[in-house]
Each structure stands twice: as C-alpha cells, then as structure tokens.
Scaffold this motif. Structure first.
Motif: not given
Length: 344
Positions: A91-98
């Motif tokens: 799974g991948f997740k943006c560290s800024k916009c979530n």
C-alpha cells in the motif's frame, strides 16, 4: 514551462547521489552518468497501513514513487522490491496530502483520479483509442508490426538501438513510458541491464495485456518489473530519481508533448537519458495512424481522431532543448526517428 524546468534543475542539484558500479562503455554524444546504487526499501506488511506492531511492518519511503497530486514522496507498507508480487501486496500513501494508492488488478494506479468513485474524464480520442480492449489486444498482434511501412526497424533492432543510448546509465532505474503492452519493457527487464524497470501507461487494458504476455513468456513474477498506471503529463516520481526513460512510438499520441517532455526532464537524474521514437512529419507519411489505416477501426471502436502530433526533426530537437535536455542526437530511417537527450 521554462520556470518549471529551472526549478526542477535546482532541486536536482541538491539530490543526494547514490553509489553504483560504473559502466566503462558510453554511447556517442552522451556524457557519462554519475555512479549510483538504487536504495531499496525494507518495509514488509500484509495489510497496508494497519498498526501492527512488528518489526516487518515499519513504514518506509519508496524508492522513487511520488504523489501525482503534490509530488511528495509516497510512504510504502508492504514487501520490499520493485516487482509485480511486491507491488501488488503493498500500500502507498502520500506523506503530505494523505491520499492512498493501491494496486488495482495487476497494476499500481498512480493517476490523480485514482480512488475516485463518481468523477471521470476522457482524454483526446488518440489517447482513448489505446484504452480500448480491442486495440490493446491487437497491438502486438499486427498493429505494431505495421510500423515497418514507415521505416521502423523492428522490435529487436529498435531495442538494441535504445540499449546503445542507455549504456551510460546501465544498472539504474528505467521507466518505459507509454509502454503499451510492454513490448520493450519486458525486454528491458529481462536484459538484466537495469536494477528496476517500470512499465508505465495510462491505458488499463494495455497494462493487462502486458501482464498476460509476462505470464505467456514465463517471465518470473519476481523479475524487477513493475506495472504502473500514470499520466505522462503528471509522472508519479520524485524529481531527479530516474536514470533512463524510454518512449517507444509514443510522443505523437501525447495530449501535450511539451508538458510530457518537461515532466521527463524533471524526474531524470543529472546524467539521465531520455530515448524516444516516433513518426517524422512528412507529406508522404503513410504510417499506421493515417486516415486510411484507421478507417476499419471506426466500425469497431467508434470515431477516431487521426490528428496525431507529427514533428520534424528540428522540432523534436527544439522541444528537448527547451525542456532542459542536452546532448541531443538522432537516427532517421525514412519516417522513423529515434532521438535522445540527456539531463545535464
């Protein structure tokens, strides 16, 4: 666009270099690429983003993937590695916009619209054409072979020509943009010349065809090949993170070639190499995208816009230079051109 290119160049100058073995040979006209080694993430997880307190479920920054919305690095949870199995289970997740991203079917969807439920949009007809299941199925079953009418030398010779240009960046990360059914991505991956190969296309059906060919070719699923859906004008990679980018018979299909090449310049590392092929603009161009060649498809897939972006050799060189690429060179055979530029 010029300001964007300068900003990308400035960010590249501060990008930490990574060590890897040097390649003694280099192709004519290209400066040697700085030696680097690809950093591999070590996080492993079965269920992405669940708070399981085990050593193997630590969150780790991915090798190169970035959010297509804000370009911030993506955080990855899952098995390490840039291969089909590891990417599918991650799974991948943006560290800024979530924003979260996961694999859909057999590819990782890193488009801006990934995860939307109600919203949808159409690209120009020349782009939507290749999202058709029929065209995706036919691409390696006669469609691509038809390019030899315009001077394309054939898969094996084209591959070797591209490999010659990529010699300075051997051992690095290669992205095959607008990869179609993976005609060249599969060869790049099995060549052993690159640490990772990412087959990238906007067409879901082309990526599914690529996966089918991988299974037919008996290519091991742990081969360093990942399938990613993305927009060529919004590449989901960090600036200065990619060593080599290949675009085979693609630029004439892009909605905005200038935006696309600017994006390619942004994500290339200093010394990175871009290689593309296309049909040269010519009054006698009778390639597979002519009105006559497309006419039978209209009866099956509906109206087809044949207004592809064909360029002169001078226009291609001017475009590459305006996007910050240097050491431009090309090889021409009738209406076929292979051209290359390098990130300074």
């Amino acid at each position: 666009m010029e300001l964007a290119v300068r900003a990308a160049a400035a960010s590249c100058s501060t990008y930490p270099s990574l060590q890897r073995a040097r390649v003694p040979h280099r192709s004519p006209g290209l400066a040697p690429h700085p030696a680097r080694r690809v950093a591999v993430a070590a996080a492993i997880a079965v269920d992405p983003f669940q708070d399981i307190k085990t050593e193997q479920n630590d969150v780790a920054k991915t090798e190169v993937f970035a959010c297509p919305v804000c370009y911030e690095p993506l955080i990855r949870k899952g098995p390490a590695g840039m291969n089909l199995s590891a990417i599918y289970r991650s799974g991948f997740k943006c560290s800024k916009c979530n924003k979260s991203f996961t694999s859909k079917d057999i590819f990782l969807d890193l488009t801006v619209t990934s995860g939307t439920k109600e919203y949808s949009e159409l690209k120009p007809a020349r782009t939507e054409l290749f999202r058709s299941p029929l065209v995706s199925f036919l691409y390696e079953r006669g469609w691509r072979q038809n390019f030899n009418r315009s001077g394309f030398p054939g898969r094996d010779e084209e591959f070797q020509m591209a490999q010659d240009y990529f010699q300075p960046v051997a051992g690095g990360i290669l992205v095959d943009v607008s990869c179609g059914s993976g005609l060249f991505a599969r060869k790049f991956a099995t060549s052993g010349a690159y640490s990772s190969v990412i087959a990238l296309d906007f067409s879901e059906n082309m990526l599914r065809q690529c996966y089918d060919y991988i299974k037919q070719d008996n290519t091991p699923l742990n081969t360093n090949l990942a399938l990613v859906r993305a927009d060529i004008s919004r590449l989901p990679f960090e600036s200065c993170s990619i060593d080599a980018i290949h675009a085979g018979a693609a630029i004439h299909c892009w909605p905005s070639p200038s935006n696309a090449v600017a994006e390619i310049s942004r994500v290339l590392r200093p010394g990175g190499v871009f290689v593309g092929t296309t049909f040269l603009s010519s009054p006698t161009n009778s390639g597979p995208f002519s009105a006559g060649a497309l006419r039978p498809l209209r009866q099956i897939v509906g109206p087809v816009n044949s207004s592809y972006n064909f360029f002169t050799e001078g226009e291609l060189e001017d475009l590459c230079r305006s996007c910050g690429l240097v050491n431009y060179s090309s090889k021409v055979q009738r209406s076929f051109i292979m051209f290359s530029g390098q990130k300074p």
